[in-house]
Design a protein around this motif. Structure first.
Motif, PDB file in Angstrom:
ATOM      1  N   GLY A  20       0.789  -1.229   0.000  1.00 34.45           N
ATOM      2  CA  GLY A  20       0.000   0.000   0.000  1.00 34.45           C
ATOM      3  C   GLY A  20       0.816   1.271   0.000  1.00 34.45           C
ATOM      4  O   GLY A  20       0.255   2.369   0.005  1.00 34.45           O
ATOM      5  N   TYR A  21       2.137   1.160  -0.014  1.00 37.79           N
ATOM      6  CA  TYR A  21       2.984   2.352   0.051  1.00 37.79           C
ATOM      7  C   TYR A  21       2.683   3.303  -1.114  1.00 37.79           C
ATOM      8  O   TYR A  21       2.493   4.502  -0.904  1.00 37.79           O
ATOM      9  CB  TYR A  21       4.473   1.955   0.054  1.00 37.79           C
ATOM     10  N   ASN A  22       2.648   2.757  -2.325  1.00 36.56           N
ATOM     11  CA  ASN A  22       2.395   3.607  -3.498  1.00 36.56           C
ATOM     12  C   ASN A  22       0.998   4.224  -3.466  1.00 36.56           C
ATOM     13  O   ASN A  22       0.808   5.374  -3.861  1.00 36.56           O
ATOM     14  CB  ASN A  22       2.598   2.808  -4.788  1.00 36.56           C
ATOM     15  N   PRO A 162      -3.222  -4.660   4.277  1.00 34.08           N
ATOM     16  CA  PRO A 162      -1.968  -4.544   5.019  1.00 34.08           C
ATOM     17  C   PRO A 162      -1.350  -3.146   4.976  1.00 34.08           C
ATOM     18  O   PRO A 162      -0.309  -2.917   5.573  1.00 34.08           O
ATOM     19  CB  PRO A 162      -1.061  -5.533   4.289  1.00 34.08           C
ATOM     20  N   SER A 163      -2.031  -2.200   4.271  1.00 37.55           N
ATOM     21  CA  SER A 163      -1.432  -0.864   4.142  1.00 37.55           C
ATOM     22  C   SER A 163      -1.349  -0.135   5.476  1.00 37.55           C
ATOM     23  O   SER A 163      -0.535   0.775   5.631  1.00 37.55           O
ATOM     24  CB  SER A 163      -2.202  -0.029   3.112  1.00 37.55           C
ATOM     25  N   ASN A 164      -2.154  -0.556   6.479  1.00 39.81           N
ATOM     26  CA  ASN A 164      -2.057   0.088   7.794  1.00 39.81           C
ATOM     27  C   ASN A 164      -0.691  -0.188   8.435  1.00 39.81           C
ATOM     28  O   ASN A 164      -0.161   0.642   9.176  1.00 39.81           O
ATOM     29  CB  ASN A 164      -3.199  -0.343   8.711  1.00 39.81           C
ATOM     30  N   LEU A 165      -0.100  -1.349   8.128  1.00 40.86           N
ATOM     31  CA  LEU A 165       1.233  -1.659   8.655  1.00 40.86           C
ATOM     32  C   LEU A 165       2.268  -0.722   8.042  1.00 40.86           C
ATOM     33  O   LEU A 165       3.156  -0.219   8.732  1.00 40.86           O
ATOM     34  CB  LEU A 165       1.589  -3.118   8.356  1.00 40.86           C
ATOM     35  N   THR A 166       2.127  -0.483   6.737  1.00 41.77           N
ATOM     36  CA  THR A 166       3.031   0.444   6.043  1.00 41.77           C
ATOM     37  C   THR A 166       2.862   1.851   6.601  1.00 41.77           C
ATOM     38  O   THR A 166       3.840   2.562   6.839  1.00 41.77           O
ATOM     39  CB  THR A 166       2.744   0.443   4.530  1.00 41.77           C
TER      40      THR A 166
END
Length: 202
Positions: A20-22, A162-166
């Protein structure tokens, strides 16, 4: 050994695309762009205020309190730096929103006052300024709606797995959004009474 490094690099890049970083970067930039448009339209409104005040002043000298209220509210709006950093500071965002709300309220009072001056309402300059103000208010609404939508998408992304982890790893936090000042008042249904008022007793 080179093959192992190549495989590890490929896996790392693959994991980054799914983390999800991008998406966070893209949505963050969209928020900044939409915020710039909000600020641009609020600035457009603030730029109209001095001409509007001067136009009314020519016809309604005695409305000094109302004119002063608009001028002071505009000055307060101008004193707040609406940089993109405001988006990461809920208190600064609230201050910005409060100042804009104060100017909206002052302009509403000014428009109520102008109803008492038919000559002013028929003045060509005043009519033109009112038309520009109405158009600007519509643009503000559109710009705010776009901003609200982009903040919603961003906040959902940084709260979803999983973008919350990023987001946690890189320190991305939820962005503040516009809210309604009188939320309690508007959540209460207005009372409508069709019964005629009782005649005054003699």
């Amino acid at each position: 050994m080179r093959k192992i490094l190549t495989v590890l690099a490929a896996l790392a890049s693959l994991s980054l695309t799914n983390c999800g970083y991008n998406a966070i970067q893209s949505e963050d930039e969209q928020i900044k762009a939409n915020w710039s448009e909000v600020v641009n339209q609020y600035q457009r409104r603030a730029d109209l205020v001095p001409n509007l005040v001067n136009s009314v002043k020519g016809f309604a000298q005695q409305e000094k309190d109302v004119l002063l209220g608009v001028t002071n509210a505009r000055a307060k709006v101008g004193s707040i730096q609406a940089t993109p950093e405001v988006l990461n500071d809920p208190a600064a965002f609230q201050k910005f929103q409060a100042a804009q709300g104060e100017l909206s309220s002052a302009l509403s009072r000014l428009l109520v006052v102008t109803e008492n001056y038919p000559q002013l309402k028929s003045d060509a300059l005043f009519k033109d300024l009112m038309s520009q103000l109405e158009g600007t208010e519509n643009r503000i609404t559109v710009a705010r709606n776009r901003y609200i939508k982009s903040v919603q998408e961003y906040n959902v992304t940084i709260r979803s797995f999983p973008s919350n982890l990023t987001a946690m790893m890189f320190g991305y936090k939820e962005k503040p959004n516009f809210s309604v000042d009188n939320e309690k008042e508007i959540s209460t249904a207005p009372k409508v009474d069709f019964n005629p008022a009782p005649a005054p007793s003699k």
